[in-house]
Design a protein around this motif. Structure first.
Motif, PDB file in Angstrom:
ATOM      1  N   GLY A  94      15.622  -0.778   0.470  1.00 31.35           N
ATOM      2  CA  GLY A  94      16.229   0.050   1.150  1.00 31.35           C
ATOM      3  C   GLY A  94      15.583   1.370   1.588  1.00 31.35           C
ATOM      4  O   GLY A  94      15.689   2.041   2.672  1.00 31.35           O
ATOM      5  N   MET A  95      14.374   1.788   0.431  1.00 31.37           N
ATOM      6  CA  MET A  95      13.964   3.193   0.907  1.00 31.37           C
ATOM      7  C   MET A  95      12.950   3.046   1.905  1.00 31.37           C
ATOM      8  O   MET A  95      12.525   4.183   2.462  1.00 31.37           O
ATOM      9  CB  MET A  95      13.325   3.814  -0.365  1.00 31.37           C
ATOM     10  CG  MET A  95      12.157   3.009  -1.126  1.00 31.37           C
ATOM     11  SD  MET A  95      11.682   3.629  -2.389  1.00 31.37           S
ATOM     12  CE  MET A  95      12.750   3.369  -3.831  1.00 31.37           C
ATOM     13  N   MET A  96      12.555   2.109   2.246  1.00 28.14           N
ATOM     14  CA  MET A  96      11.425   1.778   3.447  1.00 28.14           C
ATOM     15  C   MET A  96      11.908   2.477   4.691  1.00 28.14           C
ATOM     16  O   MET A  96      11.215   3.030   5.375  1.00 28.14           O
ATOM     17  CB  MET A  96      11.275   0.248   3.772  1.00 28.14           C
ATOM     18  CG  MET A  96      10.063  -0.117   3.053  1.00 28.14           C
ATOM     19  SD  MET A  96       9.704  -1.957   3.591  1.00 28.14           S
ATOM     20  CE  MET A  96      11.164  -2.780   3.101  1.00 28.14           C
TER      21      MET A  96
ATOM     22  N   ILE B 175       8.236   0.531  -1.450  1.00 27.46           N
ATOM     23  CA  ILE B 175       9.709   0.188  -2.273  1.00 27.46           C
ATOM     24  C   ILE B 175       9.842   0.708  -3.713  1.00 27.46           C
ATOM     25  O   ILE B 175      10.715   0.223  -4.283  1.00 27.46           O
ATOM     26  CB  ILE B 175      10.070  -1.256  -2.024  1.00 27.46           C
ATOM     27  CG1 ILE B 175       9.137  -2.304  -3.064  1.00 27.46           C
ATOM     28  CG2 ILE B 175      10.063  -1.804  -0.747  1.00 27.46           C
ATOM     29  CD1 ILE B 175       9.755  -3.661  -3.337  1.00 27.46           C
ATOM     30  N   ARG B 176       9.077   1.731  -3.879  1.00 28.75           N
ATOM     31  CA  ARG B 176       9.238   2.309  -5.154  1.00 28.75           C
ATOM     32  C   ARG B 176       8.670   3.590  -5.350  1.00 28.75           C
ATOM     33  O   ARG B 176       7.553   4.008  -4.558  1.00 28.75           O
ATOM     34  CB  ARG B 176       8.945   1.384  -6.443  1.00 28.75           C
ATOM     35  CG  ARG B 176       7.232   1.374  -6.309  1.00 28.75           C
ATOM     36  CD  ARG B 176       6.569   1.267  -7.691  1.00 28.75           C
ATOM     37  NE  ARG B 176       5.187   0.859  -8.041  1.00 28.75           N
ATOM     38  CZ  ARG B 176       4.446   1.339  -8.863  1.00 28.75           C
ATOM     39  NH1 ARG B 176       4.704   2.201  -9.749  1.00 28.75           N
ATOM     40  NH2 ARG B 176       3.259   0.896  -8.631  1.00 28.75           N
ATOM     41  N   VAL B 177       9.151   4.439  -6.442  1.00 23.00           N
ATOM     42  CA  VAL B 177       8.811   5.769  -6.551  1.00 23.00           C
ATOM     43  C   VAL B 177       8.664   5.632  -8.200  1.00 23.00           C
ATOM     44  O   VAL B 177       9.626   5.337  -8.816  1.00 23.00           O
ATOM     45  CB  VAL B 177       9.801   6.982  -6.329  1.00 23.00           C
ATOM     46  CG1 VAL B 177       9.183   8.255  -6.668  1.00 23.00           C
ATOM     47  CG2 VAL B 177       9.913   6.728  -4.696  1.00 23.00           C
TER      48      VAL B 177
ATOM     49  N   ARG C 258      21.577  -4.149   1.909  1.00 22.50           N
ATOM     50  CA  ARG C 258      20.943  -3.613   1.242  1.00 22.50           C
ATOM     51  C   ARG C 258      21.418  -2.070   0.671  1.00 22.50           C
ATOM     52  O   ARG C 258      21.556  -1.332   1.673  1.00 22.50           O
ATOM     53  CB  ARG C 258      19.581  -3.442   1.801  1.00 22.50           C
ATOM     54  CG  ARG C 258      18.791  -4.521   1.762  1.00 22.50           C
ATOM     55  CD  ARG C 258      17.433  -4.331   1.298  1.00 22.50           C
ATOM     56  NE  ARG C 258      16.873  -5.724   0.783  1.00 22.50           N
ATOM     57  CZ  ARG C 258      16.017  -6.239   1.874  1.00 22.50           C
ATOM     58  NH1 ARG C 258      15.664  -5.768   2.787  1.00 22.50           N
ATOM     59  NH2 ARG C 258      15.463  -7.467   1.356  1.00 22.50           N
ATOM     60  N   MET C 259      21.247  -1.655  -0.459  1.00 26.29           N
ATOM     61  CA  MET C 259      21.321  -0.511  -1.080  1.00 26.29           C
ATOM     62  C   MET C 259      20.229   0.262  -0.778  1.00 26.29           C
ATOM     63  O   MET C 259      19.078  -0.322  -0.763  1.00 26.29           O
ATOM     64  CB  MET C 259      22.015  -0.385  -2.427  1.00 26.29           C
ATOM     65  CG  MET C 259      23.266  -1.173  -2.555  1.00 26.29           C
ATOM     66  SD  MET C 259      23.768  -1.210  -4.317  1.00 26.29           S
ATOM     67  CE  MET C 259      22.450  -2.096  -4.791  1.00 26.29           C
ATOM     68  N   LEU C 260      20.444   1.620  -1.150  1.00 30.89           N
ATOM     69  CA  LEU C 260      19.072   2.492  -0.802  1.00 30.89           C
ATOM     70  C   LEU C 260      18.075   1.980  -1.922  1.00 30.89           C
ATOM     71  O   LEU C 260      17.089   1.816  -1.724  1.00 30.89           O
ATOM     72  CB  LEU C 260      19.778   3.876  -1.125  1.00 30.89           C
ATOM     73  CG  LEU C 260      18.689   4.974  -0.759  1.00 30.89           C
ATOM     74  CD1 LEU C 260      18.339   4.659   1.119  1.00 30.89           C
ATOM     75  CD2 LEU C 260      19.381   6.471  -0.365  1.00 30.89           C
TER      76      LEU C 260
ATOM     77  N   PHE D  30      21.858   8.345  -7.260  1.00 33.81           N
ATOM     78  CA  PHE D  30      21.866   7.410  -6.525  1.00 33.81           C
ATOM     79  C   PHE D  30      23.254   6.613  -6.389  1.00 33.81           C
ATOM     80  O   PHE D  30      23.518   5.887  -5.518  1.00 33.81           O
ATOM     81  CB  PHE D  30      20.843   6.383  -6.516  1.00 33.81           C
ATOM     82  CG  PHE D  30      19.533   7.155  -6.283  1.00 33.81           C
ATOM     83  CD1 PHE D  30      19.117   7.147  -4.632  1.00 33.81           C
ATOM     84  CD2 PHE D  30      18.699   7.780  -6.939  1.00 33.81           C
ATOM     85  CE1 PHE D  30      18.195   7.699  -4.322  1.00 33.81           C
ATOM     86  CE2 PHE D  30      17.450   8.203  -6.621  1.00 33.81           C
ATOM     87  CZ  PHE D  30      17.114   8.251  -5.154  1.00 33.81           C
ATOM     88  N   ASP D  31      24.085   7.174  -7.190  1.00 38.53           N
ATOM     89  CA  ASP D  31      25.499   6.649  -7.170  1.00 38.53           C
ATOM     90  C   ASP D  31      25.378   4.834  -7.402  1.00 38.53           C
ATOM     91  O   ASP D  31      26.019   4.288  -6.334  1.00 38.53           O
ATOM     92  CB  ASP D  31      26.228   7.058  -6.089  1.00 38.53           C
ATOM     93  CG  ASP D  31      27.726   6.995  -6.149  1.00 38.53           C
ATOM     94  OD1 ASP D  31      28.155   6.811  -7.225  1.00 38.53           O
ATOM     95  OD2 ASP D  31      28.482   7.038  -5.130  1.00 38.53           O
TER      96      ASP D  31
END
Ligand code: ADP
Ligand code: ASP
Ligand code: MG
Length: 402
Positions: free
Chosen positions: A346-348, A376-378, A247-249, A398-399
Motif C-alpha cells: 500500500g505504501m507504493m 514496499i518497505r522502510v 490493501r492496507m497501507l 499505523f493502527d
C-alpha cells in the motif's frame, strides 16, 4: 489430494505433541489423501546441539556441524514413524539422503537444488504416510548440509513444488501470520491473507514465522501456503500472489536483532573503494544488507553496512587482512543494534508513510542510525534496547490492530 504438512519444533516438542501431530496427519490420510509430513527437530534441540558443539570446539568445522545438526530432524521423523505405527497407520520416515534432496555445497546455509521424488512417490503409492526430515540436504560430495535456521519451511515448500502438491500447510505455535510478532507486539492482529512479496520482505527482515527462502520458492513455483496453529483449528493465514481484501497501507512490522553494523572509517575518496570492500566480503559468501556511505571530506569517506551476527567475525577478519589494500583508518563494529522495518504494498501509492514511521520513533525518543527504503518497505537501524518499544510504537501509529 496430495498434502504437504510441516510441523515446527514446538509442535513436536514432547510425546503428547508428537501424538497430536500424528493424529492430525492421520485425519487427512483417512480421508484418502496422500500425506507428506515435514518435521523440524524437537523443541530447542537444534540449539542444544549447537551448544554441545561449541563446548567441544568454539569454531567447529562447518561440515561436522551439519553432520551434527542433521541428527535433530532425523530423531523427530523416526519418533513420528513410531507414533503412527502405534496408531496402526502405515508410515515411513526418510532423511535427506534417502529421499535425495540435492543442495549446493555451502554448509550451514545451503540452497535446495533438486529433490528426487521417486522414493516418496513409491511410498505414497503403497499408501504410506511419508515423514521427511526438514532443514537438511545432501551436497555433491555426499555430505549433509543444512539450509539455515528455520529451513524446514523451505524443505516443505520445495517438496510441495516437486510433488505438485495440492496444498502446503505450515503448522506452528501461533495461529497464523500477524501484523507483527504477537509475542512482542501487544496489539498484533492476525492476517487472513498476505502476498508472497510482502511476506518475503517480512521474513527477510526478521519475521521468523517463515524461512524467507520458503516464501521465495513458493512464489517461484506458485505454491499456495497456509500458516496455521498445530494446537488449534483456527483458520490461519494464506500466502499467495494476489490478495482479495483491500490493501492496507502497511501489512506488517518486523524486528531483526541478528544484524550487526560494521563501519569502515577513513577510506580514500576515489573510485573503486566500494567495489573492493564488498568484493572481499562477497568472495567469502558474506551477505551485506544495508549500506551507508558518508559524503567524502578531505579526501576520505566512511562506509557502514550491516551483516548477520553469525558473519561478523569472518567479515572483520577479512577486512583486517585487507587493511593494506583498502587503506582505511579504523574499523568499528557494533553488536547492539536492531533493524526495524515496515512492509506493505500500500505504501507504493501513499506518500508520507516513512515520515509517519519516523514521527512515531521521534515520539518515543528513539534515535535512527541508518535508513533504507524500497517500493514496499522502510527499514531503520536503531539501538537494540529500543527495539520492542519502537516496534510497538510504530505498529500503533499505523493502527494495525482491530
Ligand atoms: P516453528 O518452530 O514452528 O518453525 P518458529 O519459532 O520458527 O516456529 O516461528 C513461529 C514464531 O514466529 C512465533 O512463535 C512468533 O513468535 C514468531 N513471529 C515473528 N513474527 C511473526 C509474525 N509476523 N506473525 C506470526 N509470528 C511471528
Ligand atoms: N531445526 C532447525 C532450526 O531450529 C530447522 C527448523 O526448525 O526449521 O533452525
Ligand atoms: Mg520456523
Amino acid at each position: 489430494m496430495l498434502i504437504v504438512k510441516k510441523f515446527g519444533g514446538t509442535s513436536v516438542a514432547d510425546k503428547e505433541r508428537i501424538y497430536n501431530v500424528a493424529r492430525r496427519c492421520i485425519e487427512d490420510y483417512n480421508k484418502g489423501n496422500d500425506v507428506v509430513v515435514v518435521l523440524s527437530a524437537m523443541g530447542k534441540y537444534t540449539d542444544e546441539l549447537i551448544a554441545m558443539a561449541q563446548d567441544i570446539n568454539e569454531k567447529p568445522p562447518k561440515r561436522e556441524m551439519d553432520m551434527l545438526l542433521s541428527i535433530g530432524e532425523q530423531m523427530s521423523v523416526a519418533l513420528m514413524g513410531m507414533a503412527m505405527n502405534k496408531l496402526k497407520i502405515p508410515a515411513v520416515s526418510l532423511n535427506a539422503f534417502q529421499v535425495s534432496m540435492h543442495t549446493t555445497s555451502t554448509h550451514g546455509n545451503a540452497r535446495l537444488k533438486r529433490i528426487d521424488t521417486e522414493r516418496i512417490r513409491r511410498e505414497l503409492e503403497n499408501r504410506r504416510i511419508v515423514i521427511v526430515t526438514g532443514f537438511q540436504g545432501v551436497n555433491k560430495y555426499d555430505d549433509y548440509t543444512t539450509l539455515g535456521r528455520g529451513g524446514s519451511d523451505t524443505t516443505a515448500v520445495a517438496l510441495a513444488a516437486a510433488l505438485h502438491a495440492d496444498a502446503c500447510e505450515i503448522y506452528t505455535d501461533v495461529d497464523g501470520i500477524y501484523t507483527a510478532d504477537p509475542r512482542k507486539v501487544k496489539h498484533a492482529r492476525k492476517l487472513k491473507e498476505i502476498t508472497y512479496d510482502e511476506m518475503l520482505d517480512l521474513a527477510t527482515l526478521g519475521a521468523g514465522v517463515l524461512h524467507n527462502r520458503s516464501v521465495e520458492m513458493a512464489k517461484k513455483y506458485g505454491v499456495p501456503l497456509v500458516v496455521r496453529s498445530s494446537l488449534n483449528n483456527s483458520e490461519g493465514t494464506v500466502v499467495k500472489e494476489e490478495v482479495s481484501v483491500e490493501r492496507m497501507l502497511i501489512s506488517g512490522v518486523a524486528l531483526d536483532t541478528d544484524a550487526v553494523r560494521i563501519a569502515v572509517i577513513g577510506l580514500k575518496d576515489v573510485p573503486g573503494m566500494a567495489f573492493r570492500l564488498f568484493d572481499i566480503l562477497a568472495r567469502r559468501n558474506i551477505n551485506v544488507d544495508m549500506i551507508l556511505q558518508s559524503i567524502g571530506r578531505s579526501g576520505t569517506k566512511d562506509i557502514s553496512f550491516t551483516v548477520n551476527q553469525s558473519d561478523l567475525d569472518e567479515a572483520v577478519a577479512a577486512l583486517e587482512d585487507s587493511r593494506a589494500r583498502l587503506g582505511y583508518k579504523e574499523l568499528h563494529s557494533e553488536r547492539n543494534i536492531a533493524k526495524l522495518s515496515i512492509v506493505g504494498a500500500g505504501m507504493m501509492s501513499n506518500p508520507g508513510v516513512a515520515a509517519k514511521m519516523f514521527e512515531s520513533l521521534y515520539n518515543e525518543n528513539v534515535n535512527i542510525n541508518m535508513i533504507a527504503t524500497s517500493e514496499i518497505r522502510v527499514t531503520v537501524i536503531i539501538q537494540e534496547k529500543d527495539g520492542v518499544r519502537a516496534m510497538n510504537a510504530v505498529h500503533d501509529a499505523f493502527d494495525l490492530s482491530d
